[in-house]
Scaffold this motif. Structure first.
Motif, PDB file in Angstrom:
ATOM      1  N   ALA A   5       0.835  -1.190   0.000  1.00 58.99           N
ATOM      2  CA  ALA A   5       0.000   0.000   0.000  1.00 58.99           C
ATOM      3  C   ALA A   5       0.870   1.241   0.000  1.00 58.99           C
ATOM      4  O   ALA A   5       1.900   1.312   0.664  1.00 58.99           O
ATOM      5  CB  ALA A   5      -0.914  -0.002   1.233  1.00 58.99           C
ATOM      6  N   PRO A   6       0.473   2.277  -0.738  1.00 60.51           N
ATOM      7  CA  PRO A   6       1.264   3.499  -0.758  1.00 60.51           C
ATOM      8  C   PRO A   6       1.181   4.232   0.564  1.00 60.51           C
ATOM      9  O   PRO A   6       0.136   4.287   1.193  1.00 60.51           O
ATOM     10  CB  PRO A   6       0.590   4.320  -1.871  1.00 60.51           C
ATOM     11  N   GLU A   7       2.289   4.808   0.975  1.00 59.63           N
ATOM     12  CA  GLU A   7       2.287   5.563   2.221  1.00 59.63           C
ATOM     13  C   GLU A   7       1.572   6.887   2.052  1.00 59.63           C
ATOM     14  O   GLU A   7       0.910   7.373   2.941  1.00 59.63           O
ATOM     15  CB  GLU A   7       3.731   5.788   2.692  1.00 59.63           C
ATOM     16  N   GLN A   8       1.710   7.481   0.898  1.00 60.64           N
ATOM     17  CA  GLN A   8       1.060   8.747   0.649  1.00 60.64           C
ATOM     18  C   GLN A   8       0.217   8.610  -0.606  1.00 60.64           C
ATOM     19  O   GLN A   8       0.562   7.923  -1.546  1.00 60.64           O
ATOM     20  CB  GLN A   8       2.093   9.872   0.454  1.00 60.64           C
ATOM     21  N   ALA A   9      -0.923   9.256  -0.610  1.00 62.14           N
ATOM     22  CA  ALA A   9      -1.790   9.286  -1.775  1.00 62.14           C
ATOM     23  C   ALA A   9      -2.246  10.724  -1.975  1.00 62.14           C
ATOM     24  O   ALA A   9      -2.174  11.550  -1.082  1.00 62.14           O
ATOM     25  CB  ALA A   9      -2.987   8.349  -1.584  1.00 62.14           C
ATOM     26  N   SER A  10      -2.709  11.018  -3.155  1.00 65.61           N
ATOM     27  CA  SER A  10      -3.176  12.365  -3.437  1.00 65.61           C
ATOM     28  C   SER A  10      -4.609  12.296  -3.928  1.00 65.61           C
ATOM     29  O   SER A  10      -4.884  12.507  -5.102  1.00 65.61           O
ATOM     30  CB  SER A  10      -2.293  13.029  -4.498  1.00 65.61           C
ATOM     31  N   PRO A  11      -5.580  11.977  -3.047  1.00 63.67           N
ATOM     32  CA  PRO A  11      -6.938  11.769  -3.463  1.00 63.67           C
ATOM     33  C   PRO A  11      -7.616  13.013  -4.005  1.00 63.67           C
ATOM     34  O   PRO A  11      -8.610  12.912  -4.690  1.00 63.67           O
ATOM     35  CB  PRO A  11      -7.636  11.284  -2.184  1.00 63.67           C
ATOM     36  N   ARG A  12      -7.091  14.207  -3.701  1.00 58.21           N
ATOM     37  CA  ARG A  12      -7.758  15.420  -4.141  1.00 58.21           C
ATOM     38  C   ARG A  12      -7.119  16.010  -5.403  1.00 58.21           C
ATOM     39  O   ARG A  12      -7.494  17.084  -5.836  1.00 58.21           O
ATOM     40  CB  ARG A  12      -7.756  16.441  -2.995  1.00 58.21           C
ATOM     41  N   SER A  13      -6.126  15.344  -5.971  1.00 63.10           N
ATOM     42  CA  SER A  13      -5.496  15.866  -7.169  1.00 63.10           C
ATOM     43  C   SER A  13      -6.431  15.714  -8.352  1.00 63.10           C
ATOM     44  O   SER A  13      -7.107  14.708  -8.493  1.00 63.10           O
ATOM     45  CB  SER A  13      -4.181  15.116  -7.437  1.00 63.10           C
ATOM     46  N   ALA A  14      -6.517  16.750  -9.190  1.00 67.10           N
ATOM     47  CA  ALA A  14      -7.442  16.761 -10.307  1.00 67.10           C
ATOM     48  C   ALA A  14      -6.920  15.894 -11.436  1.00 67.10           C
ATOM     49  O   ALA A  14      -5.724  15.804 -11.686  1.00 67.10           O
ATOM     50  CB  ALA A  14      -7.645  18.194 -10.789  1.00 67.10           C
ATOM     51  N   GLY A  15      -7.843  15.250 -12.122  1.00 67.95           N
ATOM     52  CA  GLY A  15      -7.510  14.469 -13.296  1.00 67.95           C
ATOM     53  C   GLY A  15      -8.380  14.921 -14.453  1.00 67.95           C
ATOM     54  O   GLY A  15      -9.115  15.907 -14.363  1.00 67.95           O
ATOM     55  N   THR A  16      -8.316  14.197 -15.550  1.00 72.19           N
ATOM     56  CA  THR A  16      -9.109  14.524 -16.732  1.00 72.19           C
ATOM     57  C   THR A  16     -10.061  13.378 -17.039  1.00 72.19           C
ATOM     58  O   THR A  16      -9.839  12.226 -16.629  1.00 72.19           O
ATOM     59  CB  THR A  16      -8.205  14.768 -17.946  1.00 72.19           C
ATOM     60  N   LEU A  82     -15.868  10.094 -10.271  1.00 69.10           N
ATOM     61  CA  LEU A  82     -16.421  11.368  -9.822  1.00 69.10           C
ATOM     62  C   LEU A  82     -15.399  12.162  -9.030  1.00 69.10           C
ATOM     63  O   LEU A  82     -15.238  13.375  -9.211  1.00 69.10           O
ATOM     64  CB  LEU A  82     -17.658  11.094  -8.963  1.00 69.10           C
ATOM     65  N   LEU A  83     -14.693  11.493  -8.161  1.00 71.40           N
ATOM     66  CA  LEU A  83     -13.677  12.146  -7.339  1.00 71.40           C
ATOM     67  C   LEU A  83     -12.535  12.686  -8.184  1.00 71.40           C
ATOM     68  O   LEU A  83     -12.017  13.775  -7.941  1.00 71.40           O
ATOM     69  CB  LEU A  83     -13.143  11.150  -6.311  1.00 71.40           C
ATOM     70  N   ARG A  84     -12.167  11.936  -9.202  1.00 73.57           N
ATOM     71  CA  ARG A  84     -10.993  12.288 -10.006  1.00 73.57           C
ATOM     72  C   ARG A  84     -11.273  13.391 -11.023  1.00 73.57           C
ATOM     73  O   ARG A  84     -10.444  14.270 -11.244  1.00 73.57           O
ATOM     74  CB  ARG A  84     -10.493  11.033 -10.735  1.00 73.57           C
ATOM     75  N   ALA A  85     -12.459  13.351 -11.667  1.00 72.13           N
ATOM     76  CA  ALA A  85     -12.708  14.297 -12.763  1.00 72.13           C
ATOM     77  C   ALA A  85     -14.157  14.750 -12.826  1.00 72.13           C
ATOM     78  O   ALA A  85     -14.662  15.055 -13.909  1.00 72.13           O
ATOM     79  CB  ALA A  85     -12.286  13.674 -14.097  1.00 72.13           C
TER      80      ALA A  85
END
Length: 407
Positions: A5-16, A82-85
């Motif tokens: 599992a990743p230690e850090q994640a960026s769940p709020r980073s915008a995607g397309t 939905l969260l990503r884009a």
């Protein structure tokens, strides 16, 4: 790619929208093995590899979708899109994950008999076997992140026992509820971090209430419209919307509801229903796409594509409306002071539910002899130790299934 599992994640980073579509299209053509296996594929691709969300937030989504009617894995994918884009990402995630299997099943309905020979049977067996390895990898990775201490490990074991002994959706939902309550008493540390760690979906409370209102309105209006209009299209929409709205647990649970709707109505024969069910096991993606196969029989060939599309949208729509309706209130709940303790317990229970599903139905269905068990071990080692991409391991399993079938 790593399996930890990743230690850090960026769940709020915008995607397309394009990024989301391509990610879920990859999953849509490689995710074999049913909804529990799908959650394993999602975790590997979107949590571990792409780091769209953290392990804990991913488990939160799984817990929420287990509570709602509809296809849990598709609802998780919809929420991640939905969260990503935004709304476009949600629709892109659903379409990319759903359409590959829907297209294959509609083709089968129109006479593409591709699954009636020993080689195809071997491939199907291999695809079931690889699901064992995929789910085992997901359980192992999620357990490391979500059950790191004796208390949460104990909650997970309790969830395993409850899910296996009670069975069905009742056992799963009960395990999550009791796991959350146990977490409230056993997992109180760092309660104040719940709000900071919570996901924020771009859905307002007004939009959530609107989605819930549309869900209820369609559930009431479609049967009335079907009675008054005597339209095949409306009949199809009503039958498949009701099936999607009333089924908890998704996947195989929806089959008896669908059979009760389409066989007595004369849309398909019992043999056609069973043939389509067999084909649905051999394609990737959600089992709910079986609706497209059944919808194709509801009208003459010229209109079969239309009724197939109506059936496909209708069976997924209620689950997605309920999910959108719950998301803004879910975020509010997660911000409550004791929510962190509740969710730590619920997340441990999710690990237990996945472990129970690893045994039944995944393991007991796929592993029928020592050769199948050996192939499952090979796939597991390729995923965990050799860190091969899941789609490569799927090909290995399919080839191995053919070899086992021909021996």
């Amino acid at each position: 790619m790593t399996t930890s599992a990743p230690e850090q994640a960026s769940p709020r980073s915008a995607g397309t929208v394009r990024e989301v579509f391509l990610a879920f299209l990859k999953l849509g053509v490689t995710s074999f093995g049913g909804p529990i296996a799908h959650l394993g594929y999602f975790r590997d691709e979107l949590v571990v590899r792409r780091r769209w969300v953290s392990e804990k937030n991913y488990a939160d989504l799984v817990a929420l979708c287990q509570f709602l009617p509809g296809p849990a894995s598709s609802q998780v994918g919809f929420a991640l899109g939905l969260l990503r884009a935004g709304a476009g990402g949600a629709l892109a995630a659903w379409a990319a994950f759903t359409l590959p299997s829907a297209i294959l099943l509609v083709g089968f309905a129109f006479g593409a008999s591709l699954f009636d020979n020993p080689v195809a049977d071997g491939i199907l067996s291999g695809l079931k076997i690889v699901a064992v390895a995929i789910v085992a990898q997901a359980v192992m990775g999620m357990a490391r992140a979500l059950t790191p201490d004796a208390r949460r490990a104990s909650i997970a074991v309790g969830a395993v026992l409850l899910a296996l002994l009670v069975g069905g959706t009742v056992g799963q939902v009960s395990a999550i509820v009791l796991g959350a309550l146990a977490g409230l008493f056993l997992c109180r540390e760092a309660v104040g971090t719940a709000a900071a760690d919570a996901l924020r979906f771009p859905v307002s409370k007004r939009a959530g209430i609107t989605a819930l209102s549309v869900f209820a309105a369609l559930l009431i209006a479609l049967p009335i419209a079907a009675t008054l209009l005597h339209s095949t299209a409306v009949d199809v929409a009503d039958a498949f919307y009701r099936a999607g709205a009333l089924v908890f647990g998704g996947g195989h649970v929806v089959l008896p509801l669908l059979q009760a709707e389409v066989v007595p109505a004369g849309w398909v024969t019992p043999d056609q229903f069973l043939a389509g069910y067999g084909a649905a096991q051999a394609v990737p993606g959600p089992l709910f796409t079986f609706a497209a196969y059944l919808g194709a029989f509801a009208a003459p060939v010229a209109l079969g594509l239309v009724t197939a599309a109506i059936a496909l949208v209708a069976i997924f729509l209620p689950g997605m409306l309920l999910l959108v309706g719950m998301l803004p209130f879910w975020a509010h709940f997660r911000a409550m002071p004791r929510a962190g303790a509740l969710m730590r317990g619920a997340n441990a229970a999710v690990v237990g539910i996945l472990a129970a599903a690893l045994y039944d139905p995944v393991f007991v269905t796929a592993i029928v002899g020592p050769a199948e068990f050996g192939l499952a071990l090979v796939c597991f080692v390729l995923l965990v130790a050799w860190r091969m991409a899941p789609w490569i391991v799927v090909l290995v399993a399919a080839a191995g299934g053919v070899v086992i079938g021909l021996l």
